[in-house]
Write a protein that holds these residues in place. Structure first.
Motif, PDB file in Angstrom:
ATOM      1  N   GLY A 285       0.803  -1.211   0.000  1.00 46.04           N
ATOM      2  CA  GLY A 285       0.000   0.000   0.000  1.00 46.04           C
ATOM      3  C   GLY A 285       0.839   1.266   0.000  1.00 46.04           C
ATOM      4  N   ARG A 286       0.217   2.347  -0.497  1.00 49.69           N
ATOM      5  CA  ARG A 286       0.901   3.629  -0.586  1.00 49.69           C
ATOM      6  C   ARG A 286       0.158   4.705   0.186  1.00 49.69           C
ATOM      7  N   ARG A 287       0.829   5.784   0.400  1.00 51.18           N
ATOM      8  CA  ARG A 287       0.276   6.891   1.174  1.00 51.18           C
ATOM      9  C   ARG A 287      -1.098   7.294   0.657  1.00 51.18           C
ATOM     10  N   GLU A 288      -2.032   7.476   1.572  1.00 51.33           N
ATOM     11  CA  GLU A 288      -3.393   7.927   1.261  1.00 51.33           C
ATOM     12  C   GLU A 288      -4.116   7.035   0.254  1.00 51.33           C
ATOM     13  N   HIS A 289      -3.762   5.725   0.269  1.00 49.38           N
ATOM     14  CA  HIS A 289      -4.489   4.720  -0.514  1.00 49.38           C
ATOM     15  C   HIS A 289      -4.222   4.785  -2.017  1.00 49.38           C
ATOM     16  N   ALA A 290      -3.159   5.416  -2.464  1.00 47.17           N
ATOM     17  CA  ALA A 290      -2.932   5.610  -3.897  1.00 47.17           C
ATOM     18  C   ALA A 290      -2.667   4.287  -4.615  1.00 47.17           C
ATOM     19  N   GLY A 291      -3.223   4.175  -5.838  1.00 45.58           N
ATOM     20  CA  GLY A 291      -3.006   2.986  -6.644  1.00 45.58           C
ATOM     21  C   GLY A 291      -3.820   3.015  -7.919  1.00 45.58           C
ATOM     22  N   PRO A 292      -3.753   1.966  -8.723  1.00 50.14           N
ATOM     23  CA  PRO A 292      -4.541   1.890  -9.954  1.00 50.14           C
ATOM     24  C   PRO A 292      -6.045   1.783  -9.661  1.00 50.14           C
ATOM     25  N   VAL A 293      -6.834   2.386 -10.537  1.00 52.05           N
ATOM     26  CA  VAL A 293      -8.285   2.232 -10.479  1.00 52.05           C
ATOM     27  C   VAL A 293      -8.637   0.883 -11.104  1.00 52.05           C
ATOM     28  N   THR A 294      -9.410   0.076 -10.365  1.00 50.45           N
ATOM     29  CA  THR A 294      -9.639  -1.310 -10.755  1.00 50.45           C
ATOM     30  C   THR A 294     -11.105  -1.676 -10.606  1.00 50.45           C
ATOM     31  N   ILE A 295     -11.633  -2.383 -11.590  1.00 46.19           N
ATOM     32  CA  ILE A 295     -12.988  -2.926 -11.517  1.00 46.19           C
ATOM     33  C   ILE A 295     -12.905  -4.403 -11.161  1.00 46.19           C
ATOM     34  N   VAL A 296     -13.655  -4.800 -10.143  1.00 43.36           N
ATOM     35  CA  VAL A 296     -13.682  -6.185  -9.685  1.00 43.36           C
ATOM     36  C   VAL A 296     -15.051  -6.779  -9.990  1.00 43.36           C
ATOM     37  N   ASP A 297     -15.044  -7.908 -10.695  1.00 40.70           N
ATOM     38  CA  ASP A 297     -16.269  -8.644 -10.997  1.00 40.70           C
ATOM     39  C   ASP A 297     -16.314  -9.865 -10.076  1.00 40.70           C
ATOM     40  N   PRO A 298     -17.289  -9.945  -9.154  1.00 38.37           N
ATOM     41  CA  PRO A 298     -17.302 -11.057  -8.203  1.00 38.37           C
ATOM     42  C   PRO A 298     -17.802 -12.371  -8.783  1.00 38.37           C
ATOM     43  N   ASP A 299     -18.203 -12.388 -10.047  1.00 38.03           N
ATOM     44  CA  ASP A 299     -18.813 -13.587 -10.614  1.00 38.03           C
ATOM     45  C   ASP A 299     -17.876 -14.789 -10.613  1.00 38.03           C
ATOM     46  N   GLY A 300     -16.571 -14.546 -10.658  1.00 37.38           N
ATOM     47  CA  GLY A 300     -15.626 -15.655 -10.681  1.00 37.38           C
ATOM     48  C   GLY A 300     -15.257 -16.162  -9.303  1.00 37.38           C
ATOM     49  N   GLY A 301     -15.793 -15.534  -8.266  1.00 36.49           N
ATOM     50  CA  GLY A 301     -15.442 -15.926  -6.909  1.00 36.49           C
ATOM     51  C   GLY A 301     -14.274 -15.120  -6.376  1.00 36.49           C
ATOM     52  N   PRO A 302     -13.984 -15.251  -5.084  1.00 42.87           N
ATOM     53  CA  PRO A 302     -12.973 -14.398  -4.453  1.00 42.87           C
ATOM     54  C   PRO A 302     -11.541 -14.690  -4.844  1.00 42.87           C
ATOM     55  N   ASP A 303     -11.290 -15.821  -5.491  1.00 45.63           N
ATOM     56  CA  ASP A 303      -9.907 -16.180  -5.834  1.00 45.63           C
ATOM     57  C   ASP A 303      -9.586 -15.994  -7.313  1.00 45.63           C
ATOM     58  N   ALA A 304     -10.536 -15.476  -8.086  1.00 45.98           N
ATOM     59  CA  ALA A 304     -10.375 -15.397  -9.543  1.00 45.98           C
ATOM     60  C   ALA A 304      -9.657 -14.101  -9.920  1.00 45.98           C
ATOM     61  N   ARG A 305      -8.353 -14.160  -9.950  1.00 48.93           N
ATOM     62  CA  ARG A 305      -7.565 -12.958 -10.225  1.00 48.93           C
ATOM     63  C   ARG A 305      -7.868 -12.324 -11.582  1.00 48.93           C
ATOM     64  N   PRO A 306      -8.156 -13.099 -12.629  1.00 53.15           N
ATOM     65  CA  PRO A 306      -8.457 -12.450 -13.914  1.00 53.15           C
ATOM     66  C   PRO A 306      -9.725 -11.596 -13.899  1.00 53.15           C
ATOM     67  N   TYR A 307     -10.532 -11.705 -12.857  1.00 48.88           N
ATOM     68  CA  TYR A 307     -11.766 -10.931 -12.793  1.00 48.88           C
ATOM     69  C   TYR A 307     -11.557  -9.547 -12.191  1.00 48.88           C
ATOM     70  N   ALA A 308     -10.308  -9.173 -11.995  1.00 54.63           N
ATOM     71  CA  ALA A 308      -9.964  -7.803 -11.599  1.00 54.63           C
ATOM     72  C   ALA A 308      -9.318  -7.121 -12.797  1.00 54.63           C
ATOM     73  N   ARG A 309      -9.915  -6.028 -13.259  1.00 54.58           N
ATOM     74  CA  ARG A 309      -9.437  -5.339 -14.466  1.00 54.58           C
ATOM     75  C   ARG A 309      -9.055  -3.906 -14.136  1.00 54.58           C
ATOM     76  N   HIS A 310      -7.818  -3.551 -14.451  1.00 53.52           N
ATOM     77  CA  HIS A 310      -7.359  -2.189 -14.213  1.00 53.52           C
ATOM     78  C   HIS A 310      -7.921  -1.249 -15.282  1.00 53.52           C
ATOM     79  N   VAL A 311      -8.526  -0.174 -14.823  1.00 53.61           N
ATOM     80  CA  VAL A 311      -9.010   0.863 -15.740  1.00 53.61           C
ATOM     81  C   VAL A 311      -7.879   1.816 -16.084  1.00 53.61           C
ATOM     82  N   ASN A 312      -7.093   2.149 -15.079  1.00 52.87           N
ATOM     83  CA  ASN A 312      -5.933   3.016 -15.275  1.00 52.87           C
ATOM     84  C   ASN A 312      -4.845   2.513 -14.338  1.00 52.87           C
ATOM     85  N   ARG A 313      -3.726   2.075 -14.920  1.00 50.54           N
ATOM     86  CA  ARG A 313      -2.695   1.375 -14.153  1.00 50.54           C
ATOM     87  C   ARG A 313      -1.774   2.293 -13.355  1.00 50.54           C
ATOM     88  N   LYS A 314      -1.826   3.574 -13.577  1.00 53.88           N
ATOM     89  CA  LYS A 314      -0.930   4.458 -12.828  1.00 53.88           C
ATOM     90  C   LYS A 314      -1.302   4.418 -11.350  1.00 53.88           C
TER      91      LYS A 314
END
Length: 820
Positions: A285-314
């Motif tokens: 983690g980084r100061r003040e929660h900084a990180g990439p904006v990410t959309i998470v689709d729960p349809d694949g279950g909590p362990d399905a890493r491909p179901y997290a998609r970065h909208v902006n990776r910066k």
């Protein structure tokens, strides 16, 4: 002066360890990696005609960044000095018209801080956290959307922040009222709390030992939040998304807990979808929660890493607020921005000076989420846990049905203070916290269990066979609310698995819930010098001592600069197998615990006819199962060590001693000719060296028995004779003479005086927890007074029993029934 102003495509995994979000860490480490698409100038106009059509104004907070880079270290003070704060003064709460750009300051406090604004369902009230200038803590406040009628909701010597409205008009927030500190840092912990609309009836809904953060409601009424935990695994990998009902029942992982390497913060549901928008802050983690904006689709279950998609990776974005999958408000180093689904952005409000912009929210009415009726009974001391089938789960190959006979129930004990980023002296590379043995409950032949558990305590389990061997160990924790009945499918089962429902009902459910039965003959919290060292003294020290050192090591309880020699040698030689501070989730059966520990075989006749008694074997077994800690008290933290870190800085007490300077001269003159590179010797008791660990070469109980002295001392003088002077052997001799022919050598006496100075330091300046007259450090006593455990009248020289104080502290946190 404070002013209150009234105003009129899914990616795939890429590695066995880092996975999808681990790759994000690597990419975001470079400011040029996968840069965002060019800023768009028409995003706002498009949004105002689409998903933001009903939005006229937004609100946001302004405040400068604090001194600590951790995402959570922005409340209260640092452990070693209550006058050293985690924040920088300056705060405003603002309202901006999106069409005109006009900004009105609703609250202005140059000496305070403001954070976490949240808009009421009516769109007419704002809930926020305010640390007023001249005060030390954030409290919850509420005001009208025009800045009028400001009222304080919470009070006390604690921080309340990240508050949200609940659909029944109660409030959920994060608070340090839990009275505990981060297990691997020098700041306080905040966990989920709940209160009434006016700040009344404050009560915890989480028992976490580390942080809960950024709660937000899902449309179905559950609370989505970040939970950080590390039960016998890495402290910097597991901070993922969880859900719970607003009363704290039904706590369950939502996304990510099997895979480390990301802090998932500020998650919110995306309207019109089942997805959520989150910040995936890289690494720890980084100061003040900084990180990439990410959309998470729960349809694949909590362990399905491909179901997290970065909208902006910066890795610069903060505080996202979604209107659709193609439209979000975000904060950034530039200010407040609008982002679309392709990662394009438009700046809506630029940052000025050192005041960062945070938490943009639309000032609009919104629909209330579903109200989930409470499943608790506040009058009860316990809840109930149901296990469907212990044989069902991940990594259970080789476990025969009926082999698991019982569950060992352990409790993670909160820390009242902490000073640094490590676990020392609790362990060396293992658990960061003390683990209490509550007892065992039976597992039926069909694999089911049903038992009562104390409410609002962090519990975890070890599946054991008939001989008390550990088969499988839990690396997370579970909490039950008072009166709650909850359960799980099996042992580390996949969270997409439904509750196992055999044709016949579970055997454990055909009776009442089991009571946890204490393990007879063992302490609930182990202390190595008190409980384990006597067993080593009886069976091991006659061979493994500073004089004989069979195998090249000692199991005597002599003290080194941090730990005792026996504890370190058992650790370094992997004689016990604990979880370690490793990024590993579900381990194979029988790979952790006493059953996998070589010392158990040695104590049961497998080593030079050593045969410990059944009680001694039981003591060592349960010491290992409960984390294999060194001290049995948190009073040991920050004391009894030549070297430690405090306030993020190294404290090396011995560097200014005259004896250290004399010893450095001796080492340079008599030793440095041979001891170079990896063979270099530590030049201070607090020094480090690759081949010569300070913990094992210095004996601060019996300095004359230090390896540092005995190695270069001639055998005929009582030494080991393992070091020779750098000279050619005399004519007719096979080897050069030892460095010190006898203890009368002036340089040998200087080294002895140096190590004796270390012993004197422990005896007179900073005693260790197992020494007569030990008293915990000032910060420990300060916090125990603040918690109401110790009397304010206790002076700096008055005795304090750390074991009794710890127990009174833990008991004070136990749930107390509320009779209605």
């Amino acid at each position: 002066m404070t002013k209150v102003l009234a105003a009129g495509g899914r990616p795939t995994g890429v590695g066995a360890f880092v996975g999808l979000w681990g790759l994000c860490v690597l990419l975001c480490a470079s400011s040029v990696a996968r840069a965002a698409a060019p800023a768009a100038t028409d995003l706002l106009q498009k949004a105002l005609k689409g998903p933001m059509a009903g939005v006229r104004d937004i609100i946001f907070a302004e405040r400068p960044a604090g001194p600590d880079p951790h995402w959570y270290a922005n409340i209260s003070y640092f452990a070693e000095d209550e006058n050293r704060k985690t924040y920088v003064p300056g705060g405003r709460l603002c309202r901006m018209n999106l069409r005109t750009g006009q900004v009105k300051v609703l609250v202005d406090d140059p000496k305070g801080n403001i954070r976490d604004p949240h808009v009421h369902y009516s769109g007419k009230k704002i809930l926020f956290s305010w640390r007023k200038g001249g005060q030390d803590h954030y409290h919850l406040y509420e005001m009208n959307a025009d800045g009028s009628r400001v009222r304080q909701l919470t009070r006390g010597d604690y921080d309340d922040y990240e508050a949200i409205y609940l659909p029944d008009d109660d409030i959920m927030f994060v608070s340090t009222r839990c009275k505990r500190w981060v297990n691997c840092w020098l700041t306080q912990v905040g966990v989920l709390y709940r209160c009434g609309p006016n700040g009344e009836a404050i009560r915890p809904v989480s028992s976490n030992n580390d942080h809960d953060n950024t709660p937000w409601l899902l449309p179905d009424g559950r609370v989505l939040y970040m939970r950080w935990e590390y039960t016998d695994r890495s402290q910097v990998h597991y901070h993922h998304l969880w859900t719970a009902n607003p009363d704290g029942t039904g706590q369950m992982v939502y996304f990510g807990n099997m895979h480390g390497g990301i802090v998932m913060l500020d998650a919110k549901p995306i309207p019109g979808t089942d997805k959520v928008l989150s910040i995936f802050s890289p690494g720890h983690g980084r100061r003040e929660h900084a990180g990439p904006v990410t959309i998470v689709d729960p349809d694949g279950g909590p362990d399905a890493r491909p179901y997290a998609r970065h909208v902006n990776r910066k890795a610069v974005w903060r505080d996202p607020y979604p209107f659709s999958e193609d439209c979000f408000l975000v904060a950034s180093p530039r200010g407040i921005e609008l982002m679309d689904g392709r990662g394009q952005t438009q700046v809506l409000r630029k940052k000025k000076g050192n005041m960062d912009l945070h938490e943009p929210r639309p000032l609009v009415p919104r629909q209330r989420e579903k109200i989930i009726p409470s499943r608790t009974d506040p009058a009860q001391l316990t809840g109930r846990l149901v296990l469907s089938d212990v044989n069902v789960g991940r990594n259970m190959v080789g476990v025969e049905r009926g082999e698991v006979k019982k569950l060992l129930v352990l409790e993670l004990l909160p820390e009242p203070i902490h000073f640094h980023g490590g676990m020392q002296p609790i362990t060396s590379g293992g658990t960061f916290i003390l683990e209490r043995i509550l007892g065992t409950v039976p597992v039926e032949p069909d694999g089911s269990a049903y038992f009562e558990a104390p409410a609002m305590r962090s519990l975890f389990f070890v599946a054991m066979d008939a001989a008390d061997n550990a088969i499988k160990r839990m690396h997370s924790f579970v909490t039950v609310q008072p009166g709650e009945t909850t359960g799980c499918v099996g042992c580390h089962e996949r969270r997409t698995t439904a509750m196992y429902a055999p044709q016949k009902s579970l055997a454990a459910m055909k009776r009442g819930p089991s009571k946890i039965q204490p393990v007879k003959g063992v302490p609930d919290v182990f202390d190595f010098p008190r409980d384990i060292q006597p067993i080593l003294d009886k069976h091991c020290v006659k061979c493994h001592n500073p004089d004989k050192r069979y195998g090249g090591f000692s199991l005597a309880g002599d003290r080194g600069p941090y730990w005792c020699h026996s504890y370190l040698n058992l650790t370094y030689r992997k004689q016990f197998v604990d979880g370690r501070n490793l990024a590993v989730g579900s381990r194979p059966p029988r790979s952790v615990g006493a059953v996998a520990s070589p010392i158990m075989k040695k104590l049961t006749g497998g080593h030079n006819k050593v045969k410990a008694t059944p009680h001694e074997i039981k003591m060592v077994r349960y010491w290992i199962e409960s984390g294999a800690a060194y001290p049995g008290t948190y009073g040991a933290l920050g004391t009894g060590m030549i070297y430690h870190t405090q306030g993020g800085k190294a404290i090396r007490h011995d560097l200014d001693w005259p004896e250290t300077k004399m010893a450095a001269g001796v080492i340079h003159k008599r030793c440095a000719g041979c001891h170079k590179g990896d063979m270099r010797l530590p030049a201070a008791l607090s020094g480090s060296a690759k081949r010569y660990d300070r913990e094992l070469v210095f004996n601060l109980s019996r300095p004359e028995k230090s390896v540092f002295l005995l190695g270069p001392l001639a055998k005929k003088a009582g030494g080991y004779g393992t070091c020779q002077a750098k000279a050619k052997p005399p004519k007719g001799k096979q080897r050069a003479p030892e460095v010190f022919a006898d203890t009368r050598d002036a340089d040998c006496r200087k080294l002895l005086a140096w190590i004796r100075r270390g012993k004197r330091f422990l005896e007179t300046e900073s005693k260790r927890f197992d020494m007569p007259g030990f008293r915990p450090g000032r910060p420990y006593v300060r916090e125990m007074k603040r918690y109401g455990i110790l009397s304010e009248k206790i002076g700096p020289d008055d005795p304090v029993d750390p074991y009794a104080t710890d127990r009174a502290y833990w008991k004070s946190l136990w749930y107390k029934p509320i009779m209605q």
